[in-house]
Enzyme design. Sequence first.
Site: not given
Length: 281
Positions: A111, A194, A223, A242, A244
């Site tokens: 995607g 994910r 997390e 986390h 990004a």
Amino acid sequence: VDKMEDVEVILGPITPAMFARARKLCWVHAITSGADCYLFPEMVASEVMLTGDKGLVGTHLADHTFALLLSLTRRLARAVQDAPHSWKNRVAYRAEEFELEGCTMGIVGFGGTGRQIARRAKAFGMRCIAVDCDPVPPSDEVPEVWGSDRLDELLRTADVVTSGLPLTRQTRNLFDARAFSLMKPTALFVNVTRGEIYDSDALMAAIRKGQIAGAGLDVAPMEPLPPDHPLWTTPNVIMTPHTAGASQFRISRNLDRFCRNIARYRAGEALEGQINKARGF
């Protein structure tokens, strides 16, 4: 939320309790790239439309993918950790470093994020292969997008395996012990989408047994990852917390889409960034 009963459009998160009161709700525009937190059963079963910044986050996720990848291939993380002691380890670093020119980038999920990863990979002189569960169009970097039935072939072929996957029933723990066993012993695994799509125990075991060479991770199955979790001390694993999804453009891009969608909604036109609630992306 006051007068929830009269709300027709929501920009932002919605809870089951809010949803139960929103009898006139027609459309929710998400402010997170992953739709899973919006997909509680009542929402999925309803006719309420769900949109978000789907396809708009690929650039910064791809940047982060390469930040992690280069930290592994050029041993940057180890040099930073070793700090003043790094000079005496330079011979060891040099023996382990390699360039990406000529390597094969395997992208699982083609995607928006996967396509941006491919653009960067080609600029580094890499060959790109990709699989997707849908018959998505190819790109200049990936002239043929393989179906999911060729995932094993991708895992066996790629020097770097990256993820462009959302979290769905089909992708949860997709990267398990079997998947890692198919990869090259020199291969790297990089995931910025994910955390639940990989089995952390299987990943640690694969690296410690030499089935793969290392991993760059921005996400974890739980997390925040506990301080005593073995991933922190597994050799050749580097992690960021986390982050990004951060970009100076992210909010404005999504708000611009929301504003365009308001005009489309009023005109009865199809909305941008629609999420298939049944499929989860």
